[in-house]
Design an enzyme around this catalytic site. Sequence first.
Site, mmCIF file in Angstrom:
data_model
loop_
_atom_site.group_PDB
_atom_site.id
_atom_site.type_symbol
_atom_site.label_atom_id
_atom_site.label_comp_id
_atom_site.label_asym_id
_atom_site.label_seq_id
_atom_site.Cartn_x
_atom_site.Cartn_y
_atom_site.Cartn_z
ATOM 1 N N LYS A 1 -7.421 4.570 -5.915
ATOM 2 C CA LYS A 1 -6.481 5.018 -4.903
ATOM 3 C C LYS A 1 -5.088 4.542 -5.283
ATOM 4 O O LYS A 1 -4.879 3.363 -5.495
ATOM 5 C CB LYS A 1 -6.814 4.379 -3.553
ATOM 6 N N PRO B 1 -7.690 -10.815 -7.545
ATOM 7 C CA PRO B 1 -6.430 -10.093 -7.736
ATOM 8 C C PRO B 1 -6.168 -9.597 -9.154
ATOM 9 O O PRO B 1 -5.210 -8.857 -9.364
ATOM 10 C CB PRO B 1 -5.379 -11.134 -7.333
ATOM 11 N N MET C 1 0.792 -3.825 0.408
ATOM 12 C CA MET C 1 1.154 -2.399 0.355
ATOM 13 C C MET C 1 2.560 -2.163 0.929
ATOM 14 O O MET C 1 2.796 -1.156 1.591
ATOM 15 C CB MET C 1 0.142 -1.551 1.152
ATOM 16 N N GLY D 1 -9.249 -7.933 -4.959
ATOM 17 C CA GLY D 1 -9.070 -8.962 -3.934
ATOM 18 C C GLY D 1 -10.341 -9.205 -3.156
ATOM 19 O O GLY D 1 -11.404 -9.389 -3.726
ATOM 20 N N ASP D 2 -10.214 -9.185 -1.838
ATOM 21 C CA ASP D 2 -11.344 -9.422 -0.950
ATOM 22 C C ASP D 2 -11.693 -8.115 -0.234
ATOM 23 O O ASP D 2 -10.790 -7.414 0.222
ATOM 24 C CB ASP D 2 -10.949 -10.500 0.075
ATOM 25 N N ASP E 1 -12.057 0.776 -7.897
ATOM 26 C CA ASP E 1 -10.786 1.481 -7.697
ATOM 27 C C ASP E 1 -9.672 0.907 -8.561
ATOM 28 O O ASP E 1 -9.887 0.045 -9.409
ATOM 29 C CB ASP E 1 -10.396 1.584 -6.223
HETATM 30 N N1 SAH Z 1 -8.416 -6.099 -0.734
HETATM 31 C C1 SAH Z 1 -7.203 -6.416 -1.467
HETATM 32 C C2 SAH Z 1 -5.988 -5.710 -0.919
HETATM 33 C C3 SAH Z 1 -6.027 -4.221 -1.031
HETATM 34 S S1 SAH Z 1 -4.583 -3.450 -0.409
HETATM 35 C C4 SAH Z 1 -7.008 -7.935 -1.466
HETATM 36 O O1 SAH Z 1 -7.685 -8.659 -0.732
HETATM 37 O O2 SAH Z 1 -6.163 -8.406 -2.221
HETATM 38 C C5 SAH Z 1 -3.623 -3.180 -1.842
HETATM 39 C C6 SAH Z 1 -2.422 -4.086 -1.887
HETATM 40 O O3 SAH Z 1 -2.802 -5.380 -2.245
HETATM 41 C C7 SAH Z 1 -1.379 -3.692 -2.906
HETATM 42 O O4 SAH Z 1 -0.539 -2.681 -2.418
HETATM 43 C C8 SAH Z 1 -0.639 -4.986 -3.096
HETATM 44 O O5 SAH Z 1 0.269 -5.214 -2.044
HETATM 45 C C9 SAH Z 1 -1.738 -5.999 -2.942
HETATM 46 N N2 SAH Z 1 -2.267 -6.446 -4.244
HETATM 47 C C10 SAH Z 1 -3.507 -6.357 -4.700
HETATM 48 N N3 SAH Z 1 -3.625 -6.913 -5.930
HETATM 49 C C11 SAH Z 1 -2.406 -7.367 -6.230
HETATM 50 C C12 SAH Z 1 -1.872 -8.064 -7.359
HETATM 51 N N4 SAH Z 1 -2.617 -8.393 -8.417
HETATM 52 N N5 SAH Z 1 -0.571 -8.397 -7.329
HETATM 53 C C13 SAH Z 1 0.205 -8.098 -6.286
HETATM 54 N N6 SAH Z 1 -0.239 -7.445 -5.216
HETATM 55 C C14 SAH Z 1 -1.538 -7.089 -5.177
#
Ligand code: SAH
Length: 468
Positions: free
Chosen positions: A271, A226, A384, A303-304, A249
């Site tokens: 994005k 994250p 999101m 994230g993942d 991204d």
């Molecule tokens: N694959 C990612 C998610 C991608 S969708 C995962 O597993 O975390 C993108 C959304 O993830 C953002 O709109 C937000 O809601 C969330 N997100 C990702 N990183 C974040 C962060 N550091 N803090 C808060 N929300 C986060």
Amino acid sequence: MQYFPLFVDTTSLNVLVVGAGEVAARKTELLLRTHARITLVAPHACSTINRLVATHDTLTWIEREYQPGDLDDQQLVFVATNDRELNRDISSQAKARNLLVNVVDAPQQCGFITPSIIDRSPILIAMSSGGVAPVLLRYLRQKLEADIPRSIARLGQFAEKFREKVKQRFDNLTQRRYFWEDFFDGDIAEQVLKGNEEIATQQMTQYLSETSPMVAGQVYLVGAGPGDPELLTFRALRLMQKADVVVYDRLVSQDILDMVRRDAEKIYVGKAASNHTLPQQDINQLLVDEAKAGKRVVRLKGGDPFIFGRGGEEIETLLEHKIGFEVVPGITAASGAASYAGIPLTHRDHAQSVVFATGHLKDDSINLDWPALVQKGQTLVFYMGLTGLPIICRELVANGMPPSMPIALVEQATTPEQQVVTGTLENIQQRAAHIKPPALIIVGSVVMLREKLNWFQTGSAAIEHAAD
Ligand code: SAH
């Protein structure tokens, strides 16, 4: 970067050391490991210096007080007398002649500082905290000392011996790099480290005559977590440092990008909710093209990769083109945000299940099974969902959730910019007006535990709580 790291060739280097006490002796001992010609000026010398002078041809001791003429023909100057004023004068004189000067324990008077080193020549690791955190540096050094086998030098020498042969075998630079990376990870290197050099030489000769020089590209879909680089997996880090191309991204933080191999090509395909820099199809195609060019491609995702990461779509295209791939999981935003904000996603007394949902708007509405979401003992996490926050609150209440249900918004979770706002379904919109993406929404009675747990937490969570 206030200090620029560099390694100086000492083959024809003249170095002046002023002072001949124990501090000067330590510098001189280090200098004597190099090829430099060392001139030492001091009226008296400690016993170590006396011994060094007696045993080393490259060291000359001029037995008198320093004179400005001593700077003639020198390139590097170390000053280590116990007379501060003299040290300062010598520093000024050296600087006036554009010489690089180091005054022991006086960084303001230094033109350069010497790093802390781990010497496994020809492998040399030099590091510095710029004088800011010497204890941290010592700690790091101890860790590295323990991690890097003493015999790593032997491995360096072995590789050197085979360099030409490997060059002849693989005339392409990328293929050579792959070869060496595999080598250092492999069994032959293990033999060298153990001291079985003869066996290793046989194996290496055999290996070089067998290896197929054709190396196919590969794509790694890597979860970068994250935001906090400390949350990277070892595997992610290793692949980032082996990549030829990194396709990343918007969610991948600069701190994490800084850990990518410096020579790797970095391609941004970011994005933002309404501003797709590169359409998904083009990203898929880019991965295919780069891999077909024989490159090691890391597709770095926040994230993942398999949680709202469109990893599945990218893999489908790779499969169509018969390109090898691997998926490396990462810590998803929900886990990161929950831990760093002090909100457990499940809890015996509060939540027995947790749902990850997308709050992404399509035609001004969110396509979710609201009645299924409104269940007792269930935590909801919306990715999101910031733009759709009013719809989320409205639909949850319309489907039976109490308006007093706790809710938290976590912006830029796990980064130094993290912000947490808590409230209820009724009042969160007013309270969170300043929150910007990326933000995660957590709904459920577990949010109340944040207050309680913070009493027992130290560090950022507690401080942040106090400031709320
Ligand atoms: N694959 C990612 C998610 C991608 S969708 C995962 O597993 O975390 C993108 C959304 O993830 C953002 O709109 C937000 O809601 C969330 N997100 C990702 N990183 C974040 C962060 N550091 N803090 C808060 N929300 C986060």
